[in-house]
Write an enzyme that holds these catalytic residues in place. Structure first.
Site, PDB file in Angstrom:
ATOM      1  N   ASN A  63      -7.246   1.610   9.896  1.00 36.13           N
ATOM      2  CA  ASN A  63      -5.927   1.815  10.492  1.00 36.13           C
ATOM      3  C   ASN A  63      -6.070   1.716  12.003  1.00 36.13           C
ATOM      4  O   ASN A  63      -6.966   2.332  12.582  1.00 36.13           O
ATOM      5  CB  ASN A  63      -5.365   3.196  10.143  1.00 36.13           C
ATOM      6  CG  ASN A  63      -4.928   3.295   8.684  1.00 36.13           C
ATOM      7  OD1 ASN A  63      -4.985   2.319   7.941  1.00 36.13           O
ATOM      8  ND2 ASN A  63      -4.476   4.466   8.293  1.00 36.13           N
ATOM      9  N   ARG A 100       0.842  -1.183   0.000  1.00 35.92           N
ATOM     10  CA  ARG A 100       0.000   0.000   0.000  1.00 35.92           C
ATOM     11  C   ARG A 100       0.884   1.242   0.000  1.00 35.92           C
ATOM     12  O   ARG A 100       1.727   1.400   0.887  1.00 35.92           O
ATOM     13  CB  ARG A 100      -0.906  -0.001   1.238  1.00 35.92           C
ATOM     14  CG  ARG A 100      -1.701   1.286   1.393  1.00 35.92           C
ATOM     15  CD  ARG A 100      -2.590   1.303   2.636  1.00 35.92           C
ATOM     16  NE  ARG A 100      -3.246   2.606   2.706  1.00 35.92           N
ATOM     17  CZ  ARG A 100      -3.198   3.425   3.753  1.00 35.92           C
ATOM     18  NH1 ARG A 100      -2.557   3.087   4.854  1.00 35.92           N
ATOM     19  NH2 ARG A 100      -3.802   4.586   3.712  1.00 35.92           N
ATOM     20  N   GLU A 111      -3.355  -0.228   8.000  1.00 35.99           N
ATOM     21  CA  GLU A 111      -2.157   0.129   8.775  1.00 35.99           C
ATOM     22  C   GLU A 111      -2.253  -0.494  10.156  1.00 35.99           C
ATOM     23  O   GLU A 111      -3.327  -0.510  10.761  1.00 35.99           O
ATOM     24  CB  GLU A 111      -2.019   1.645   8.990  1.00 35.99           C
ATOM     25  CG  GLU A 111      -1.531   2.423   7.812  1.00 35.99           C
ATOM     26  CD  GLU A 111      -1.431   3.920   8.101  1.00 35.99           C
ATOM     27  OE1 GLU A 111      -1.203   4.307   9.269  1.00 35.99           O
ATOM     28  OE2 GLU A 111      -1.593   4.686   7.141  1.00 35.99           O
ATOM     29  N   HIS A 147      -3.056  10.977   1.031  1.00 33.21           N
ATOM     30  CA  HIS A 147      -2.551  10.726   2.381  1.00 33.21           C
ATOM     31  C   HIS A 147      -2.013  12.064   2.919  1.00 33.21           C
ATOM     32  O   HIS A 147      -0.819  12.231   3.118  1.00 33.21           O
ATOM     33  CB  HIS A 147      -1.476   9.641   2.345  1.00 33.21           C
ATOM     34  CG  HIS A 147      -1.194   8.997   3.668  1.00 33.21           C
ATOM     35  ND1 HIS A 147      -1.347   7.643   3.894  1.00 33.21           N
ATOM     36  CD2 HIS A 147      -0.758   9.511   4.834  1.00 33.21           C
ATOM     37  CE1 HIS A 147      -1.002   7.358   5.148  1.00 33.21           C
ATOM     38  NE2 HIS A 147      -0.642   8.482   5.738  1.00 33.21           N
ATOM     39  N   GLU A 191      -7.345   8.318   6.660  1.00 30.86           N
ATOM     40  CA  GLU A 191      -7.589   8.938   7.962  1.00 30.86           C
ATOM     41  C   GLU A 191      -8.077  10.384   7.893  1.00 30.86           C
ATOM     42  O   GLU A 191      -7.375  11.308   8.331  1.00 30.86           O
ATOM     43  CB  GLU A 191      -6.317   8.882   8.813  1.00 30.86           C
ATOM     44  CG  GLU A 191      -5.797   7.482   9.030  1.00 30.86           C
ATOM     45  CD  GLU A 191      -4.665   7.421  10.050  1.00 30.86           C
ATOM     46  OE1 GLU A 191      -4.128   8.475  10.416  1.00 30.86           O
ATOM     47  OE2 GLU A 191      -4.341   6.315  10.492  1.00 30.86           O
ATOM     48  N   TYR A 227      -3.820   1.213  15.865  1.00 20.10           N
ATOM     49  CA  TYR A 227      -2.536   1.140  16.562  1.00 20.10           C
ATOM     50  C   TYR A 227      -2.620   0.881  18.056  1.00 20.10           C
ATOM     51  O   TYR A 227      -1.717   0.303  18.638  1.00 20.10           O
ATOM     52  CB  TYR A 227      -1.776   2.471  16.378  1.00 20.10           C
ATOM     53  CG  TYR A 227      -1.286   2.712  14.974  1.00 20.10           C
ATOM     54  CD1 TYR A 227      -0.012   2.300  14.589  1.00 20.10           C
ATOM     55  CD2 TYR A 227      -2.079   3.338  14.027  1.00 20.10           C
ATOM     56  CE1 TYR A 227       0.448   2.520  13.301  1.00 20.10           C
ATOM     57  CE2 TYR A 227      -1.626   3.558  12.734  1.00 20.10           C
ATOM     58  CZ  TYR A 227      -0.359   3.143  12.382  1.00 20.10           C
ATOM     59  OH  TYR A 227       0.103   3.347  11.106  1.00 20.10           O
TER      60      TYR A 227
HETATM   61  C1  PNW Z   1      -1.079   7.232  10.921  1.00 22.10           C
HETATM   62  N1  PNW Z   1      -2.539  10.146  16.593  1.00 22.10           N
HETATM   63  O1  PNW Z   1      -1.123   8.456  11.555  1.00 22.10           O
HETATM   64  C2  PNW Z   1      -0.757   7.593   9.472  1.00 22.10           C
HETATM   65  O2  PNW Z   1      -1.661   7.119   8.522  1.00 22.10           O
HETATM   66  C3  PNW Z   1       0.660   7.356   9.079  1.00 22.10           C
HETATM   67  O3  PNW Z   1       1.010   8.215   8.025  1.00 22.10           O
HETATM   68  C4  PNW Z   1       1.552   7.498  10.289  1.00 22.10           C
HETATM   69  O4  PNW Z   1       2.912   7.478   9.980  1.00 22.10           O
HETATM   70  C5  PNW Z   1       1.184   6.378  11.240  1.00 22.10           C
HETATM   71  O5  PNW Z   1      -0.182   6.427  11.590  1.00 22.10           O
HETATM   72  C6  PNW Z   1       2.003   6.356  12.519  1.00 22.10           C
HETATM   73  O6  PNW Z   1       1.802   7.519  13.244  1.00 22.10           O
HETATM   74  C7  PNW Z   1      -1.476   8.777  12.816  1.00 22.10           C
HETATM   75  O7  PNW Z   1      -1.928  11.134  17.075  1.00 22.10           O
HETATM   76  C8  PNW Z   1      -0.833   9.865  13.389  1.00 22.10           C
HETATM   77  O8  PNW Z   1      -3.451   9.568  17.235  1.00 22.10           O
HETATM   78  C9  PNW Z   1      -1.192  10.307  14.627  1.00 22.10           C
HETATM   79  C10 PNW Z   1      -2.200   9.672  15.316  1.00 22.10           C
HETATM   80  C11 PNW Z   1      -2.867   8.590  14.746  1.00 22.10           C
HETATM   81  C12 PNW Z   1      -2.495   8.144  13.498  1.00 22.10           C
END
Ligand code: PNW
Length: 478
Positions: free
Chosen positions: A309, A77, A380, A123, A169, A311
């Site tokens: 996405n 991707r 992601e 993006h 996002e 995390y």
């Molecule tokens: C995503 N937060 O971003 C993005 O899609 C990527 O480009 C980025 O590198 C990756 O996650 C890792 O950070 C985020 O502050 C950035 O909650 C910040 C946040 C969440 C997602």
């Protein structure tokens, strides 16, 4: 024990984004994006860095494909830099053939190696000219028309692409770009950070415009391209997992649900259910735009798949005071510790990220249930490591913490599928260390180490091999 629950054509691989890896901001006619401009403002980016060189991918696509081959990835991707293809961005502005050719060739090169391209059209790197010309993302008529034109240019040029993502996002572009001002274009009500912006209204307008632009591009793809090209198209939303801070307090349980509505359902409810969530309307009132019947017709039903996405997770505690006009969370607190003293997960280099794999499983099931079990691509998932950037190379390459993160999250994905979620792909973030937005190069997310001082040389980390090893456990044999 979870068995082989994933289809044999399950797509797994890695993800990146144009501004984070490409470099070459002025080469072959590329125009500046809002991120090129934002990076030049003192104090916005850690280490005063920018994507000017980044991973130098514009000159090293061959090396990137070699990395993908080494990991065994089935898919990749990546995103397109709009201002490389249309330097000024607008529907009446010239197309930059060299920029377009770069992506067409890259798709061909990936396919020649048997790697399936998954393309994100946007993006975050809006052509800067559009921001200056008419206020960029804030201007619905102009932005939607220019985005539609840009999307059509790409659909036409790349019929071999079968997986399209309209936006990455929109929550981040809207909230971080127009409320907190942490991301480009940096709008916020906080006048110590920006001369322009209204945190209480602009993010909701921008979010709405993303939805209409998404729906418009999907209509174009479905009517003009899908019948002959046969691809699928969707939007990628971010969303963190939630646990009530006190599971015995109904107000915390409700707040946890509201947190998901303010981040995920803000976009997914209009797409799947036809309107914004009631909790958002209640708190935001007329600051949240309403859908005209034309806009709704574009938005509702506009996902062939749900791009997710993911995390991290938080404990959610309700607030008892009235919501601040600038609040975007749903009038609640996000915490790393629960009432009973449980910790959500270990610290990483990212202030907002702490691993908690079960929350991923639970969220996949929440999304599946609320939206009628759509096809999901996890677009992601990954982690940074506390202090990774300060370690010597040998230690960076031995990233057991990241390897363990992938083991846990891939297991959680398999559990969700076992319990009914329809997941067809997973892209780990990221193929390589890259420009981590406001955190610059201090925070690394790659399964590949990039030596920024040593000519952008790439070295695979331990975790690069783990993703494929884990998926082998869960994908049905061919
Ligand atoms: C995503 N937060 O971003 C993005 O899609 C990527 O480009 C980025 O590198 C990756 O996650 C890792 O950070 C985020 O502050 C950035 O909650 C910040 C946040 C969440 C997602």
């Amino acid at each position: 024990m979870v068995g082989k629950v994933l289809d044999k054509d399950f797509l797994w691989g890695f993800a990146t984004a144009s501004y984070q890896i490409e470099g070459a901001p002025e080469e072959d006619g590329r125009g500046p994006s809002i991120w090129d401009k934002f990076c030049k403002i003192p104090g916005k980016i850690a280490g005063a860095s920018s994507g000017d060189v980044a991973c130098d991918t514009y000159h090293r696509t061959g090396e990137d494909i070699a990395l993908l081959k080494e990991t065994g990835a089935k898919a990749y991707r990546f995103s397109i830099s709009w201002s490389r293809v249309i330097p000024l961005g607008g529907r009446n502005d010239p197309i930059n053939q060299a920029g377009l050719d770069f992506y067409v060739k890259f798709v061909d090169d990936l396919l020649a190696e048997g790697i399936i391209p998954m393309v994100t059209l946007f993006h975050w790197d809006l052509p800067n000219e559009l921001d200056e010309r008419y206020g960029g993302l804030l201007n619905k008529e102009e932005f939607v028309a220019d985005y539609a034109n840009y999307a059509r240019v790409l659909f036409k040029a790349m019929p071999k692409v079968k997986h399209w993502i309209t936006f990455n996002e929109p929550w981040c572009s809207s909230i971080l770009g127009y409320n907190t001002g942490l991301f480009a274009p940096g709008h916020t009500s906080d006048r110590s950070k920006s001369a322009v912006g209204d945190s209480s209204t602009e993010p909701w307008i921008v979010g709405h415009n993303f939805l209409v632009a998404h729906g418009t591009a999907v209509k174009i793809y479905r009517e003009e391209f899908k019948p002959k090209d046969g691809g699928i198209i969707g939007i990628t939303l971010n969303g963190d997992g939630v646990y009530p801070w006190d599971p015995n307090d109904p107000l915390d349980v409700e707040a946890a649900e509201r947190k998901l509505e303010f981040s995920i359902s803000w976009f997914a409810d209009p797409i799947y259910l036809g309107d914004y969530p009631a909790s958002m309307r209640k708190q935001l009132g007329s600051r949240l735009p309403t859908f005209s019947s034309e806009d709704l017709a574009l938005v509702k039903g506009s996902n062939d798949f749900y791009g997710m996405n993911h995390y991290t997770a938080n404990y959610i505690k309700h607030k008892t005071t009235p919501a601040d006009p600038n609040d975007f969370l749903g009038n609640l607190e996000t915490l790393f510790e629960s009432k009973s003293g449980d910790n959500i997960g270990p610290e990483t280099q990212s202030f907002w990220l702490r691993p908690n794999p079960p929350a991923f499983r639970d969220l996949l099931l929440w999304i599946s249930k609320r939206y009628g079990y759509p096809t999901v691509f996890c677009t992601e998932n990954g982690t940074s490591l506390k202090g990774e950037n300060d370690l010597p190379r040998e230690q960076i390459l031995d990233d057991e913490f990241r390897a363990e993160y992938f083991r846990g999250y891939i297991h959680a994905l398999a559990e969700a599928v076992e319990q009914g979620a329809k997941i067809q792909g997973y892209m780990a973030w990221s193929l390589m260390d890259n420009f981590e937005w406001a955190e610059g190069y201090e925070t690394r997310f790659g399964v590949t180490y990039v030596d920024y001082e040593g000519g952008q040389k790439r070295w695979l980390k331990k975790s690069a091999g783990v993703v494929g090893v884990e998926f082998k456990k869960y994908i049905k044999d061919e």
